[in-house]
Design a protein around this motif. Structure first.
Motif, mmCIF file in Angstrom:
data_model
loop_
_atom_site.group_PDB
_atom_site.id
_atom_site.type_symbol
_atom_site.label_atom_id
_atom_site.label_comp_id
_atom_site.label_asym_id
_atom_site.label_seq_id
_atom_site.Cartn_x
_atom_site.Cartn_y
_atom_site.Cartn_z
ATOM 1 N N GLU A 69 7.023 -2.569 53.363
ATOM 2 C CA GLU A 69 7.419 -3.055 54.681
ATOM 3 C C GLU A 69 6.238 -3.017 55.655
ATOM 4 N N GLN A 70 5.480 -1.922 55.611
ATOM 5 C CA GLN A 70 4.314 -1.799 56.485
ATOM 6 C C GLN A 70 3.263 -2.855 56.156
ATOM 7 N N LEU A 71 3.018 -3.072 54.880
ATOM 8 C CA LEU A 71 2.063 -4.106 54.464
ATOM 9 C C LEU A 71 2.504 -5.495 54.932
ATOM 10 N N GLU A 72 3.814 -5.783 54.785
ATOM 11 C CA GLU A 72 4.333 -7.087 55.193
ATOM 12 C C GLU A 72 4.236 -7.278 56.712
ATOM 13 N N GLU A 84 -8.471 -17.502 54.389
ATOM 14 C CA GLU A 84 -7.589 -17.822 53.249
ATOM 15 C C GLU A 84 -7.770 -16.797 52.128
ATOM 16 N N GLU A 85 -9.009 -16.389 51.909
ATOM 17 C CA GLU A 85 -9.298 -15.403 50.854
ATOM 18 C C GLU A 85 -8.623 -14.063 51.151
ATOM 19 N N ILE A 86 -8.705 -13.610 52.375
ATOM 20 C CA ILE A 86 -8.095 -12.320 52.758
ATOM 21 C C ILE A 86 -6.569 -12.447 52.725
ATOM 22 N N ARG A 87 -6.027 -13.589 53.154
ATOM 23 C CA ARG A 87 -4.573 -13.805 53.075
ATOM 24 C C ARG A 87 -4.089 -13.673 51.636
ATOM 25 N N ASN A 88 -4.812 -14.300 50.722
ATOM 26 C CA ASN A 88 -4.463 -14.206 49.300
ATOM 27 C C ASN A 88 -4.538 -12.772 48.814
ATOM 28 N N GLN A 89 -5.548 -12.040 49.244
ATOM 29 C CA GLN A 89 -5.694 -10.627 48.849
ATOM 30 C C GLN A 89 -4.505 -9.812 49.365
ATOM 31 N N LYS A 90 -4.126 -10.019 50.623
ATOM 32 C CA LYS A 90 -3.028 -9.265 51.233
ATOM 33 C C LYS A 90 -1.690 -9.600 50.556
ATOM 34 N N ARG A 91 -1.474 -10.888 50.266
ATOM 35 C CA ARG A 91 -0.240 -11.276 49.566
ATOM 36 C C ARG A 91 -0.207 -10.668 48.169
ATOM 37 N N GLN A 92 -1.357 -10.662 47.511
ATOM 38 C CA GLN A 92 -1.446 -10.068 46.171
ATOM 39 C C GLN A 92 -1.191 -8.558 46.242
ATOM 40 N N GLU A 93 -1.687 -7.908 47.271
ATOM 41 C CA GLU A 93 -1.467 -6.461 47.459
ATOM 42 C C GLU A 93 0.023 -6.173 47.650
ATOM 43 N N ILE A 94 0.680 -7.018 48.440
ATOM 44 C CA ILE A 94 2.130 -6.858 48.661
ATOM 45 C C ILE A 94 2.885 -7.071 47.348
#
Length: 179
Positions: A69-72, A84-94
Motif C-alpha cells: 500500500e505504501q509503495l502504491e 518511464e524507466e523509473i516508473r517501470n522499476q516502481k511498478r515492477q517493485e510493487i
C-alpha cells in the motif's frame, strides 16, 4: 422367454433377496470426530499453538500488505515526476512485493503449507487414539460399519441409539456428562 432367460431371472431374484437379508443383518454406528476431538484435553493446547502460529503469520501478511500500500501510494504521488524507466522499476517493485505476499501465503497457509503440515504433526497422535477407540468400541458393540458424521459423509438421519460419541469418549478415559 427362453429357459436361460428364466434361469437368469431366478438367479437374479435370489441374489437380490439374499443381499436384502444380508443388509438387514448389518450393524451400523456413527460418531462425530469434531465433537470427540474438542473434548480431548490435549486438543485445546494444540489448537492454541496453531492459532498463535497463524496469528504471527497473519501479522506478517498484514505487514507486507502495508508495504504494498505504501509503495502504491508513493508511486501514485510521484508518478508524474518519474521517468518511464523509473516508473517501470516502481511498478515492477510493487508487482514483486505482491508476488512475495502471495508466495508467503501459499508457503504458510497453502494445502502443503506449514500450517497444515504442523496441524497434521500435532493432531496425528490424537487422531490415532480416537480411531483406536472407535475400532475398540465397534468391535465391542459388534458393529459392521462406523461413519464419521463430522466429515464429508452426509449422514442425513441416524437414530441416536447408534451414536457412539459417549462410548468413544469413555474408551478414551474422558468423563462424559449425561445429557
Amino acid at each position: 422367454m427362453t429357459k436361460k432367460t428364466i434361469q437368469f431371472l431366478i438367479i437374479l431374484f435370489l441374489m437380490a433377496g439374499s443381499l436384502q437379508v444380508m443388509a438387514q443383518d448389518q450393524n451400523i454406528g456413527f460418531f462425530e470426530s469434531d465433537y470427540i476431538m474438542e473434548r480431548i484435553p490435549e486438543y485445546e493446547g494444540i489448537q492454541q499453538q496453531l492459532d498463535l502460529l497463524s496469528s504471527q503469520w497473519r501479522e506478517e501478511v498484514t505487514r507486507i500488505e502495508n508495504e504494498i500500500e505504501q509503495l502504491e501510494e508513493d508511486y501514485e504521488a510521484k508518478e508524474i515526476l518519474y521517468t518511464e524507466e523509473i516508473r517501470n522499476q516502481k511498478r515492477q517493485e510493487i508487482t514483486q512485493k505482491k508476488q512475495e505476499k502471495e508466495q508467503y501465503i501459499a508457503e504458510k497457509f497453502g494445502p502443503e503449507g506449514e500450517y497444515f503440515t504442523r496441524q497434521r504433526e500435532l493432531l496425528e497422535p490424537i487422531q490415532r487414539q480416537v480411531f483406536a477407540a472407535v475400532r475398540a468400541v465397534a468391535q465391542r458393540e459388534a458393529l459392521d460399519f462406523v461413519f464419521d458424521r463430522s466429515g464429508e459423509i452426509n449422514l442425513v438421519y441416524a437414530k441416536n441409539e447408534y451414536n457412539l460419541n459417549n462410548l468413544i469418549l469413555e474408551q478414551l478415559g474422558i468423563e462424559v456428562e449425561e445429557q
